[in-house]
Design a protein around this motif. Structure first.
Motif, PDB file in Angstrom:
ATOM      1  N   LYS A   1      -4.837  -7.384  -0.508  1.00 48.55           N
ATOM      2  CA  LYS A   1      -5.537  -6.086  -0.992  1.00 48.55           C
ATOM      3  C   LYS A   1      -6.477  -5.781  -0.086  1.00 48.55           C
TER       4      LYS A   1
ATOM      5  N   ILE B   1       0.717  -1.133   0.174  1.00 47.89           N
ATOM      6  CA  ILE B   1       0.124  -0.069  -0.121  1.00 47.89           C
ATOM      7  C   ILE B   1       0.785   1.098   0.117  1.00 47.89           C
TER       8      ILE B   1
ATOM      9  N   ASP C   1      -9.155  -1.663   0.954  1.00 43.99           N
ATOM     10  CA  ASP C   1      -9.451  -0.499   0.613  1.00 43.99           C
ATOM     11  C   ASP C   1      -9.163   0.652   1.923  1.00 43.99           C
TER      12      ASP C   1
ATOM     13  N   ASN D   1       6.708   8.876  -0.511  1.00 44.20           N
ATOM     14  CA  ASN D   1       6.031   7.968   0.059  1.00 44.20           C
ATOM     15  C   ASN D   1       6.320   6.915   0.561  1.00 44.20           C
TER      16      ASN D   1
ATOM     17  N   TYR E   1      -5.596   4.300  -0.518  1.00 43.20           N
ATOM     18  CA  TYR E   1      -4.707   4.633  -1.060  1.00 43.20           C
ATOM     19  C   TYR E   1      -4.392   3.656  -2.447  1.00 43.20           C
ATOM     20  N   ASP E   2      -3.591   3.823  -3.047  1.00 39.81           N
ATOM     21  CA  ASP E   2      -3.173   2.886  -4.111  1.00 39.81           C
ATOM     22  C   ASP E   2      -2.523   1.610  -3.407  1.00 39.81           C
ATOM     23  N   VAL E   3      -2.694   0.164  -4.283  1.00 34.57           N
ATOM     24  CA  VAL E   3      -2.215  -0.682  -4.092  1.00 34.57           C
ATOM     25  C   VAL E   3      -1.572  -1.384  -5.036  1.00 34.57           C
ATOM     26  N   LYS E   4      -0.371  -1.803  -5.214  1.00 36.02           N
ATOM     27  CA  LYS E   4       0.368  -2.234  -6.269  1.00 36.02           C
ATOM     28  C   LYS E   4       1.406  -3.452  -5.678  1.00 36.02           C
TER      29      LYS E   4
END
Length: 338
Positions: free
Chosen positions: A50, A10, A52, A42, A55-58
């Protein structure tokens, strides 16, 4: 240096990093086996699944959170040209340090061991690790410094595990994985731990979820004795250690809701037996050491084995537990069977 491990993460602005870190810890979704990464803006927190949080998750590469030992490198007396070869991390099991020493440094094993003792006061014994061998998965170890003692009590997540590293296999690097599996178990499940060792998976589950019934099987009589000691040490119930060949024992047990298969060099040869020991619907936590290419092939082979037995299966999650060598990883497959 160890190869990086891929993980979901995250991506959080630095100013919000500490609050998000606490949330991830509260939700048991922060991977402690990997080192948090950062850039100018960051923080990248490695996570199990995963979620929510806005924030972005990659997916990205992370370094394993081994025990950093630069301090022993600072104090060791060794020829300067050999310093680049010194191991940069080691495992700690209780009061024992376990280190793999390159062949070019074998003549300096004693110096390495004594430097580790000097730099890490809680450690009382240092052993060199030549790898896991034989039917009982025993480490080939040699005491290179400190007390001539390979028995210790290791602590993880509030649990204690007594083990003689020369007589039974135990890896502290699977602590996070054991915790992850325990958190998936539901009350009332019947569980078979097919290669239980001294009982860390079984005891972690029994301590976190009640009531459950757990049967742990291992062919190593010393491991089963230690398993029984660890049941008493951790005050858990409904855990039954069984000494013997798992192929002979599965048929005498009630069908399981969940099966754990942590025999990473040989798991596939036992997979058909595990499917036969499951209820009509169940989960298999399957572990194997493979290259990334071989892991993709293994998915197809697992599916084919299930089809041949008239079972459907779905791999709910595949993840790297740890890097085993420059080319191989210890993979975990969470397999849903019906």
């Amino acid at each position: 240096m160890a190869s990086p491990v891929k993980s979901l993460c995250i991506v959080v602005p630095k100013a919000e990093g500490e609050s998000v870190r606490k949330k991830l810890l509260d939700m048991d979704n922060l991977r402690k086996d990997l080192i948090v990464d950062r850039d100018e803006s960051n923080v990248f927190f490695p996570i199990f699944k995963k979620m929510d949080l806005g924030y972005d998750v990659k997916e990205m590469d992370f370094k394993e959170a081994g025990v950093v030992v630069r301090s022993y490198i600072d104090v060791i007396d060794i020829p300067e040209e050999l310093r680049p070869l010194l191991p940069t991390s080691f495992d700690i099991v209780g009061e024992i340090a376990v280190i793999r020493i390159p062949d070019d440094l074998k003549d300096h094993s004693s110096a390495i061991g004594n430097a580790i003792l000097e730099a890490n006061k809680p450690i009382r014994t240092v052993v060199s690790d030549e790898g896991v061998m034989g039917e009982h998965r025993l480490r080939k170890i040699e005491v290179i410094a400190g007390e001539n003692n390979t028995t210790t009590v290791h602590k993880e997540y509030g649990l204690s595990f007594s083990v003689d590293l020369s007589k039974a296999y135990f890896s502290p690097r699977l602590a996070t994985e054991r915790r992850r599996v325990a958190q998936k178990v539901q009350e009332g499940e019947n569980i078979i731990d097919m290669f239980c060792g001294v009982g860390p998976f079984s005891i972690m589950i029994a301590k976190n979820v009640s009531p459950v019934s757990i049967f742990g099987i291992d062919s190593n009589p010393y491991a089963i004795k230690s398993f029984m000691d660890n049941i008493r040490l951790n005050h858990v119930e409904n855990v039954v250690p069984i000494q013997g060949d798992v192929r002979d024992m599965l048929g005498s047990l009630e069908p399981a809701d969940r099966i754990i298969m942590d025999l990473p060099h040989r798991s596939f040869e036992f997979f058909e037996g595990a499917l036969g020991a499951l209820k009509e619907k169940g989960i298999v936590h399957y572990y194997e050491i493979l290259t990334e290419v071989a892991a993709r092939d293994r998915e197809n082979e697992l599916s084919a084995t299930a089809r041949n037995l008239g079972r459907d299966m779905e791999i709910e999650e595949q993840r790297v537990v740890r890097r085993y060598s420059p080319t191989q990883c210890h993979f975990a497959f969470d397999i849903k069977v019906s």
